[in-house]
Design a protein around this motif. Structure first.
Motif, PDB file in Angstrom:
ATOM      1  N   GLU A 149      66.051  91.113   2.148  1.00  0.00           N
ATOM      2  CA  GLU A 149      65.825  92.355   1.565  1.00  0.00           C
ATOM      3  C   GLU A 149      64.425  92.627   1.110  1.00  0.00           C
ATOM      4  O   GLU A 149      63.857  93.814   1.056  1.00  0.00           O
ATOM      5  CB  GLU A 149      66.552  92.499   0.276  1.00  0.00           C
ATOM      6  N   ALA A 150      63.680  91.381   0.643  1.00  0.00           N
ATOM      7  CA  ALA A 150      62.207  91.668   0.428  1.00  0.00           C
ATOM      8  C   ALA A 150      61.701  91.910   1.714  1.00  0.00           C
ATOM      9  O   ALA A 150      60.567  92.678   1.792  1.00  0.00           O
ATOM     10  CB  ALA A 150      61.882  90.425  -0.115  1.00  0.00           C
ATOM     11  N   VAL A 151      61.985  91.436   2.866  1.00  0.00           N
ATOM     12  CA  VAL A 151      61.350  91.831   4.164  1.00  0.00           C
ATOM     13  C   VAL A 151      61.435  93.108   4.591  1.00  0.00           C
ATOM     14  O   VAL A 151      60.275  93.930   4.775  1.00  0.00           O
ATOM     15  CB  VAL A 151      62.008  90.786   5.267  1.00  0.00           C
ATOM     16  N   ALA A 152      62.636  93.666   4.366  1.00  0.00           N
ATOM     17  CA  ALA A 152      62.743  95.100   4.640  1.00  0.00           C
ATOM     18  C   ALA A 152      62.050  95.823   3.756  1.00  0.00           C
ATOM     19  O   ALA A 152      61.528  97.039   4.010  1.00  0.00           O
ATOM     20  CB  ALA A 152      64.336  95.439   4.238  1.00  0.00           C
ATOM     21  N   ARG A 153      61.931  95.711   2.307  1.00  0.00           N
ATOM     22  CA  ARG A 153      61.071  96.274   1.172  1.00  0.00           C
ATOM     23  C   ARG A 153      59.649  96.355   1.730  1.00  0.00           C
ATOM     24  O   ARG A 153      58.925  97.422   1.803  1.00  0.00           O
ATOM     25  CB  ARG A 153      61.218  95.880   0.167  1.00  0.00           C
ATOM     26  N   ALA A 154      59.185  95.190   2.224  1.00  0.00           N
ATOM     27  CA  ALA A 154      57.820  95.045   2.868  1.00  0.00           C
ATOM     28  C   ALA A 154      57.360  96.168   4.058  1.00  0.00           C
ATOM     29  O   ALA A 154      56.510  96.731   4.048  1.00  0.00           O
ATOM     30  CB  ALA A 154      57.304  93.773   3.185  1.00  0.00           C
ATOM     31  N   ALA A 155      58.486  96.038   4.883  1.00  0.00           N
ATOM     32  CA  ALA A 155      58.309  96.970   6.049  1.00  0.00           C
ATOM     33  C   ALA A 155      58.347  98.317   5.459  1.00  0.00           C
ATOM     34  O   ALA A 155      57.774  99.174   6.669  1.00  0.00           O
ATOM     35  CB  ALA A 155      59.586  96.410   7.032  1.00  0.00           C
ATOM     36  N   ALA A 156      58.965  98.658   4.459  1.00  0.00           N
ATOM     37  CA  ALA A 156      59.170 100.312   4.118  1.00  0.00           C
ATOM     38  C   ALA A 156      58.010 100.452   3.262  1.00  0.00           C
ATOM     39  O   ALA A 156      57.613 101.690   3.128  1.00  0.00           O
ATOM     40  CB  ALA A 156      60.351 100.308   3.387  1.00  0.00           C
ATOM     41  N   GLY A 157      56.967  99.551   2.986  1.00  0.00           N
ATOM     42  CA  GLY A 157      55.787  99.718   2.480  1.00  0.00           C
ATOM     43  C   GLY A 157      55.592  99.490   1.175  1.00  0.00           C
ATOM     44  O   GLY A 157      54.673 100.078   0.347  1.00  0.00           O
ATOM     45  N   ALA A 158      56.400  98.761   0.535  1.00  0.00           N
ATOM     46  CA  ALA A 158      56.352  98.213  -0.821  1.00  0.00           C
ATOM     47  C   ALA A 158      55.019  97.734  -1.043  1.00  0.00           C
ATOM     48  O   ALA A 158      54.608  96.987  -0.271  1.00  0.00           O
ATOM     49  CB  ALA A 158      57.442  97.388  -1.091  1.00  0.00           C
ATOM     50  N   SER A 159      54.510  97.975  -2.515  1.00  0.00           N
ATOM     51  CA  SER A 159      53.229  97.404  -2.964  1.00  0.00           C
ATOM     52  C   SER A 159      53.361  95.822  -3.104  1.00  0.00           C
ATOM     53  O   SER A 159      54.564  95.139  -3.204  1.00  0.00           O
ATOM     54  CB  SER A 159      52.636  97.834  -4.132  1.00  0.00           C
ATOM     55  N   ARG A 160      52.339  95.188  -3.054  1.00  0.00           N
ATOM     56  CA  ARG A 160      52.110  93.786  -3.536  1.00  0.00           C
ATOM     57  C   ARG A 160      52.902  93.339  -4.750  1.00  0.00           C
ATOM     58  O   ARG A 160      53.671  92.484  -4.687  1.00  0.00           O
ATOM     59  CB  ARG A 160      50.773  93.127  -3.493  1.00  0.00           C
ATOM     60  N   GLU A 161      52.577  94.390  -5.820  1.00  0.00           N
ATOM     61  CA  GLU A 161      53.171  94.175  -7.083  1.00  0.00           C
ATOM     62  C   GLU A 161      54.900  94.142  -7.066  1.00  0.00           C
ATOM     63  O   GLU A 161      55.492  93.631  -7.745  1.00  0.00           O
ATOM     64  CB  GLU A 161      52.507  95.011  -8.123  1.00  0.00           C
ATOM     65  N   GLU A 162      55.287  95.180  -6.343  1.00  0.00           N
ATOM     66  CA  GLU A 162      56.594  95.448  -6.011  1.00  0.00           C
ATOM     67  C   GLU A 162      57.295  94.211  -5.188  1.00  0.00           C
ATOM     68  O   GLU A 162      58.450  93.697  -5.793  1.00  0.00           O
ATOM     69  CB  GLU A 162      56.750  96.692  -5.301  1.00  0.00           C
TER      70      GLU A 162
END
Length: 315
Positions: free
Chosen positions: A242-255
């Motif tokens: 889930e975190a990998v997917a959020r990172a791929a979607a452009g989530a910020s470092r803080e998120e």
């Protein structure tokens, strides 16, 4: 397995002069080598020279330094200068760095990274082995006398390390990744026809008896790797898809830091009480590492003193 210390690693929000204090502490505790990484904040050779003036015995390694930012003569001259000013061996580590650093910070083109890394490693190897300067200039300082290290992950970078380096270094890897890359390095050494193989090291974050601030610091480092090929798969396999997917979607470092559970910190690092960290070190040694370079987590542990004391060499 050897254990060294990384005093200056990746860019973060820690106080810049913390790197000097970490190096001084590592020297007092008896570690044999300190790495001084380079980034927008620190020139690795300037920092290595400053650290050498404040320590007594540690060997110094400047870098990894981007091969697109410095030519081979500058790299060799930097190591020689540090050695002359500190009176002890100084090595240099080379890496391909990133578009963000090379192009956005330095305004240079990051072209043909694997080919440039190989050529720079070949040239620096010659200088460290005693080759003179071009242009008719006399070489007035001896070579640095330290190790040539190549940071590698991809196959062509591994081949460059196999051909010219004394040591290959990895960053933030799991034991499974370390074992796979150990095999690749051994295969590359055989393909290059080299008689001796480079030692294999890895920079690994360490937090002994971590507190909440330690985890925030650690997970901030992890967050930057969630979109990197080879790392994303490791975190997915460990249950953090889930975190990998959020990172791929452009989530910020803080998120991402907020979304990652604490367990994620231990996938590519040394986290827990002393017994757990030592057991994890044994896993990395079994995977084929010759050296672990501790990157002390200083959030919640000023200058990483708790972790470095816990793992310091025994007299």
């Amino acid at each position: 397995m050897e254990i060294s210390v990384v005093a200056a690693a990746r860019e973060d929000d820690r106080p810049p002069l913390e790197a000097v204090r970490v190096a001084e502490l590592a020297d007092r505790l008896g570690y044999g080598e300190v790495w001084l990484g380079e980034g927008p904040t620190w020139d690795a050779f300037a920092l290595a020279a400053a650290v050498g003036q404040r320590t007594r015995r540690v060997t110094l390694t400047a870098g990894p330094v981007s091969v697109h930012v410095r030519d081979a003569a500058s790299l060799a001259r930097g190591a020689a200068g540090v050695a002359a000013l500190t009176g002890r061996p100084a090595g240099v580590a080379l890496g391909a760095s990133s578009v963000r650093v090379v192009e956005e910070v330095h305004g240079l083109a990051r072209t043909k990274p694997a080919a440039t890394l190989r050529e720079r490693a070949r040239q620096v190897r010659e200088y460290l082995d005693g080759a003179g300067w071009g242009g008719g200039f006399t070489r007035r300082l001896p070579p640095g006398g330290g190790t040539l290290t190549v940071a590698a992950f991809g196959d062509r970078a591994i081949a460059a390390a196999a051909a010219y380096a004394d040591r290959m270094v990895l960053d933030l890897v799991s034991p499974a990744q370390a074992a796979r890359l150990r095999r690749k390095l051994d295969e590359a050494v055989a393909a290059e026809g080299r008689g001796s193989r480079p030692r294999l090291a890895a920079w690994l974050p360490v937090a002994v008896d971590p507190v909440a601030d330690s985890y925030r610091h650690l997970l901030g480092s992890v967050a930057g790797y969630l979109t990197v090929r080879g790392y994303a798969e490791v975190f997915e396999e460990a249950g953090f898809g889930e975190a990998v997917a959020r990172a791929a979607a452009g989530a910020s470092r803080e998120e991402l830091v907020a979304a990652l559970p604490r367990e994620a910190a231990g996938v590519v690092g040394l986290v827990g009480d002393v017994a757990a960290v030592r057991a994890r070190l044994a896993e990395y040694e079994a995977a084929g590492l010759d050296e672990v370079a501790l990157v002390p987590v200083t959030g919640g542990d000023p200058d990483g003193e708790r972790s470095l004391r816990a793992l310091a060499p025994q007299d």
